[in-house]
Every structure is written in C-alpha cells, then in structure tokens.
Design a protein around this motif. Structure first.
Motif, PDB file in Angstrom:
ATOM      1  N   ALA A 156       0.656  -1.474   0.034  1.00  0.00           N
ATOM      2  CA  ALA A 156      -0.357   0.003  -0.390  1.00  0.00           C
ATOM      3  C   ALA A 156       0.662   1.502  -0.405  1.00  0.00           C
ATOM      4  N   LYS A 157       2.425   0.949   1.245  1.00  0.00           N
ATOM      5  CA  LYS A 157       2.845   2.657   0.921  1.00  0.00           C
ATOM      6  C   LYS A 157       3.305   2.935  -0.783  1.00  0.00           C
ATOM      7  N   GLN A 158       3.717   1.289  -1.119  1.00  0.00           N
ATOM      8  CA  GLN A 158       4.129   1.998  -2.565  1.00  0.00           C
ATOM      9  C   GLN A 158       3.419   2.396  -3.985  1.00  0.00           C
ATOM     10  N   LEU A 159       2.046   1.681  -3.442  1.00  0.00           N
ATOM     11  CA  LEU A 159       1.154   2.088  -4.070  1.00  0.00           C
ATOM     12  C   LEU A 159       1.344   3.775  -4.185  1.00  0.00           C
ATOM     13  N   ASP A 160       1.039   4.265  -3.003  1.00  0.00           N
ATOM     14  CA  ASP A 160       0.463   5.399  -2.759  1.00  0.00           C
ATOM     15  C   ASP A 160       1.844   6.079  -2.883  1.00  0.00           C
ATOM     16  N   ALA A 161       3.431   5.817  -3.108  1.00  0.00           N
ATOM     17  CA  ALA A 161       3.880   6.225  -3.511  1.00  0.00           C
ATOM     18  C   ALA A 161       4.211   6.828  -4.865  1.00  0.00           C
ATOM     19  N   LYS A 162       3.360   5.706  -5.522  1.00  0.00           N
ATOM     20  CA  LYS A 162       3.152   6.010  -7.030  1.00  0.00           C
ATOM     21  C   LYS A 162       1.743   6.409  -7.467  1.00  0.00           C
ATOM     22  N   LYS A 163       1.891   7.563  -6.643  1.00  0.00           N
ATOM     23  CA  LYS A 163       0.208   8.171  -6.774  1.00  0.00           C
ATOM     24  C   LYS A 163      -0.817   6.960  -7.680  1.00  0.00           C
ATOM     25  N   VAL A 164      -0.711   5.471  -7.200  1.00  0.00           N
ATOM     26  CA  VAL A 164      -1.698   5.255  -7.761  1.00  0.00           C
ATOM     27  C   VAL A 164      -2.815   4.304  -6.390  1.00  0.00           C
ATOM     28  N   LYS A 165      -4.512   4.746  -6.596  1.00  0.00           N
ATOM     29  CA  LYS A 165      -5.179   4.479  -6.267  1.00  0.00           C
ATOM     30  C   LYS A 165      -5.013   2.764  -5.228  1.00  0.00           C
ATOM     31  N   VAL A 166      -5.247   3.008  -4.174  1.00  0.00           N
ATOM     32  CA  VAL A 166      -5.388   2.070  -3.282  1.00  0.00           C
ATOM     33  C   VAL A 166      -5.779   2.208  -1.766  1.00  0.00           C
ATOM     34  N   LEU A 167      -6.675   1.201  -1.630  1.00  0.00           N
ATOM     35  CA  LEU A 167      -7.101   0.494   0.020  1.00  0.00           C
ATOM     36  C   LEU A 167      -6.871   0.113   0.683  1.00  0.00           C
ATOM     37  N   LEU A 168      -6.481   0.058   1.511  1.00  0.00           N
ATOM     38  CA  LEU A 168      -6.546  -1.610   2.957  1.00  0.00           C
ATOM     39  C   LEU A 168      -6.918  -1.244   3.618  1.00  0.00           C
ATOM     40  N   ARG A 169      -7.575  -2.525   4.139  1.00  0.00           N
ATOM     41  CA  ARG A 169      -8.825  -2.566   4.999  1.00  0.00           C
ATOM     42  C   ARG A 169      -8.368  -4.403   5.668  1.00  0.00           C
ATOM     43  N   VAL A 170      -7.454  -4.221   6.884  1.00  0.00           N
ATOM     44  CA  VAL A 170      -7.026  -4.127   7.998  1.00  0.00           C
ATOM     45  C   VAL A 170      -8.072  -4.721   9.023  1.00  0.00           C
ATOM     46  N   PHE A 171      -8.479  -6.225   9.144  1.00  0.00           N
ATOM     47  CA  PHE A 171      -9.955  -6.706   9.631  1.00  0.00           C
ATOM     48  C   PHE A 171      -9.060  -7.245  11.519  1.00  0.00           C
TER      49      PHE A 171
END
Length: 202
Positions: A156-171
């Motif tokens: 998620a951090k890597q995707l965000d750094a590349k400006k890629v839309k990412v959603l992370l849901r941790v249960f």
C-alpha cells in the motif's frame, strides 16, 4: 477454481459477470512463471470472448485470495495486461521479505519451489508497481500468522508513493482465514462490491 465458485455465484447475483480460473500448481512441478502465464491466458480468452459473454473487455478486475491474490497482484500490476482493478485478500507482495522473516519452514520451502530459477525480486508483485497502475483494494487480517499483514501494508505504501489509488482494509481480529466463512466475511464482501461498482461506473 472450485474453492472460489461460491464467491463467483454471489457476485453474479449482484450483476457482475464472474469467472473463476485455474492455473498450474508448483506441487505439480510448475514453477514461476507458469501460473502467471495461465492467468494472462485467461484474461486474453475473456477479451476474445467478450462479445459473446456480454462483458466490457476494458473492465476486467482480478480478485484473489492468498496464492490467488499474489497472482492477481503480479499479473494485474503489469501494464501490458490492462486490468481495470485488483482485489487482493491476504496476498503476498514481497517474496524476499516473506522468505527472510517467515517462522514457517514449509512456506519458505514452497516459495523456493515456486520461484524455481527466478529471483524473488522479479516474481514479487511489489516490484511491478508503477504510475498508472489500476486501483487496488488490499484486505488483510492483522492476526495473519501465515502471510504477515506487513505484506499488504508495504505494498500500500509503495502504491501510494506512485500515486496509484489504493485502499487497505485490515481486520483487527482476523487471521489468514479472512476469506473463509468467518464473522468478517460479510463486511469484506460488502466493501469489495462497493469497489467493483465504483470501477464499473468509471
């Protein structure tokens, strides 16, 4: 493919064309990239049959759980495959990190067999991240003792750094069984469906 059939039926009831695919297994002697090639071939078949199936070939979303999630990520993040979205449930993103840190000798052995002569960096989904990648929804259980939640957090951090839309849901109280029948499954499927609807409406 049989394990995911029930989820396909649920999504089909919601109006989504849903297809579950199979791929060659490491246990059958098929190392990387055989499973990836089978996934890519399935995508090509879907596009070739899109008119007959009544689907939009530009709105194919890959959804996977555990090993299937790893495949969905690795194939979906390759620009040439032109995927509209990716859903990863408890997937691996960084093989080297898993092999360095896992307390499970069998998992290390399985990953070594899966990689064959390929380096972990080449096979890992995290190495494919680039600007322009499709949106990604990552689901993970915080108590996952097989595939650490760090795999999804790091991606998620890597995707965000590349400006890629990412959603992370941790249960918080879920483990690796997150996509098996459990108290979190209804919420997971609800959030996944909202993600699919948003892609369909773009």
């Amino acid at each position: 493919r049989g394990q995911m059939l029930g989820y396909c039926r649920l999504l089909a009831k919601g109006g989504f064309t849903s297809i579950t695919i199979d791929y060659r297994k490491t246990a059958q002697g098929h190392a990387y990239p055989k499973a990836n090639q089978d996934t890519v071939a399935s995508i090509a078949w879907l596009r070739a049959q899109s008119a007959a199936l009544g689907i939009d070939p530009n709105k194919i979303v890959l959804i996977g759980y555990s090993a299937g999630a790893t495949l969905a990520l690795r194939v979906g993040l390759e620009d040439k495959n032109r995927i509209a979205g990716i859903v990863s449930v408890a997937g691996l993103s960084d093989f080297q990190q898993v092999m360095d840190e896992t307390p499970h000798p069998q998992l290390n052995k399985d990953l070594t067999a899966y990689l064959g002569n390929t380096s972990p960096q080449i096979a890992s989904p995290i190495g494919q991240v680039s600007r322009g990648d499709p949106p990604v929804f990552l689901f993970h259980g915080k108590q996952d003792n097989l595939v650490s939640v760090a795999q999804s957090v790091g991606l998620a951090k890597q995707l965000d750094a590349k400006k890629v839309k990412v959603l992370l849901r941790v249960f918080e109280n879920a483990g690796h069984e997150i996509m098996l029948p459990n108290k979190h499954l209804k919420q997971l499927l609800h959030e996944m469906t909202k993600f699919l609807v948003a892609i369909d409406q773009t």
